[in-house]
Scaffold this motif. Structure first.
Motif, PDB file in Angstrom:
ATOM      1  N   THR A  33      73.775  26.654  -4.033  1.00  0.00           N
ATOM      2  CA  THR A  33      75.130  27.169  -4.219  1.00  0.00           C
ATOM      3  C   THR A  33      75.176  28.629  -3.786  1.00  0.00           C
ATOM      4  O   THR A  33      74.198  29.360  -3.919  1.00  0.00           O
ATOM      5  CB  THR A  33      75.594  27.058  -5.687  1.00  0.00           C
ATOM      6  OG1 THR A  33      74.668  27.753  -6.525  1.00  0.00           O
ATOM      7  CG2 THR A  33      75.688  25.603  -6.121  1.00  0.00           C
ATOM      8  N   LEU A  35      75.471  30.036  -0.741  1.00  0.00           N
ATOM      9  CA  LEU A  35      74.852  30.490   0.513  1.00  0.00           C
ATOM     10  C   LEU A  35      75.938  30.641   1.568  1.00  0.00           C
ATOM     11  O   LEU A  35      76.509  29.660   2.035  1.00  0.00           O
ATOM     12  CB  LEU A  35      73.787  29.502   0.981  1.00  0.00           C
ATOM     13  CG  LEU A  35      73.076  29.866   2.290  1.00  0.00           C
ATOM     14  CD1 LEU A  35      72.393  31.225   2.183  1.00  0.00           C
ATOM     15  CD2 LEU A  35      72.080  28.796   2.667  1.00  0.00           C
ATOM     16  N   PRO A  45      79.791  27.128   1.056  1.00  0.00           N
ATOM     17  CA  PRO A  45      78.536  27.732   0.621  1.00  0.00           C
ATOM     18  C   PRO A  45      77.625  26.808  -0.195  1.00  0.00           C
ATOM     19  O   PRO A  45      76.577  27.229  -0.645  1.00  0.00           O
ATOM     20  CB  PRO A  45      79.005  28.906  -0.247  1.00  0.00           C
ATOM     21  CG  PRO A  45      80.238  28.379  -0.907  1.00  0.00           C
ATOM     22  CD  PRO A  45      80.890  27.503   0.149  1.00  0.00           C
ATOM     23  N   ASN A  46      78.020  25.550  -0.403  1.00  0.00           N
ATOM     24  CA  ASN A  46      77.234  24.651  -1.252  1.00  0.00           C
ATOM     25  C   ASN A  46      76.649  23.505  -0.441  1.00  0.00           C
ATOM     26  O   ASN A  46      77.332  22.931   0.414  1.00  0.00           O
ATOM     27  CB  ASN A  46      78.098  24.115  -2.389  1.00  0.00           C
ATOM     28  CG  ASN A  46      78.687  25.237  -3.230  1.00  0.00           C
ATOM     29  OD1 ASN A  46      78.032  26.233  -3.486  1.00  0.00           O
ATOM     30  ND2 ASN A  46      79.931  25.080  -3.632  1.00  0.00           N
ATOM     31  N   TYR A  73      71.202  33.014  -2.540  1.00  0.00           N
ATOM     32  CA  TYR A  73      71.724  31.730  -2.984  1.00  0.00           C
ATOM     33  C   TYR A  73      71.028  31.324  -4.272  1.00  0.00           C
ATOM     34  O   TYR A  73      70.039  31.920  -4.692  1.00  0.00           O
ATOM     35  CB  TYR A  73      71.546  30.656  -1.902  1.00  0.00           C
ATOM     36  CG  TYR A  73      70.110  30.380  -1.519  1.00  0.00           C
ATOM     37  CD1 TYR A  73      69.376  29.370  -2.136  1.00  0.00           C
ATOM     38  CD2 TYR A  73      69.480  31.120  -0.524  1.00  0.00           C
ATOM     39  CE1 TYR A  73      68.058  29.107  -1.772  1.00  0.00           C
ATOM     40  CE2 TYR A  73      68.168  30.866  -0.147  1.00  0.00           C
ATOM     41  CZ  TYR A  73      67.465  29.853  -0.787  1.00  0.00           C
ATOM     42  OH  TYR A  73      66.163  29.598  -0.428  1.00  0.00           O
TER      43      TYR A  73
END
Length: 89
Positions: A33, A35, A45-46, A73
């Motif tokens: 998560t 990133l 982002p996941n 992350y």
């Protein structure tokens, strides 16, 4: 060729690197998560990295625009207190 990155270790990547391959040595799916790599494909982002199967680690390859910076992350599989980070130099 994608730079190989252990999901819990993070990595330092050379300028110009445009893809990475997360490896998961856990016997469970690992979720990433937060990133936020530039122009990531697949888009973040996941992400979910498949579980290891037998002796073969699960993998997930992400391509992105190589932009210098630090990209932290979280992962549900990583017990450390410090977030892993992808550093692009």
């Amino acid at each position: 060729m994608a730079a190989e990155v252990d999901i819990c270790a993070g990595a330092t990547l050379a300028a110009g690197t445009t893809s990475l391959k997360f490896t998961n040595h856990h016997h469970q799916v690992c979720n990433i998560t937060g990133l936020n790599l530039p122009n990531a494909n697949p888009a973040g982002p996941n992400y979910s990295v498949p579980a290891q199967s037998g002796s073969t680690p699960g993998t997930l390859t992400i391509s992105f625009t190589s932009t210098a910076g630090s990209y932290r992350y979280n992962s549900n599989c990583c017990p450390q207190l410090t977030q892993p980070v992808i550093i692009i130099q």
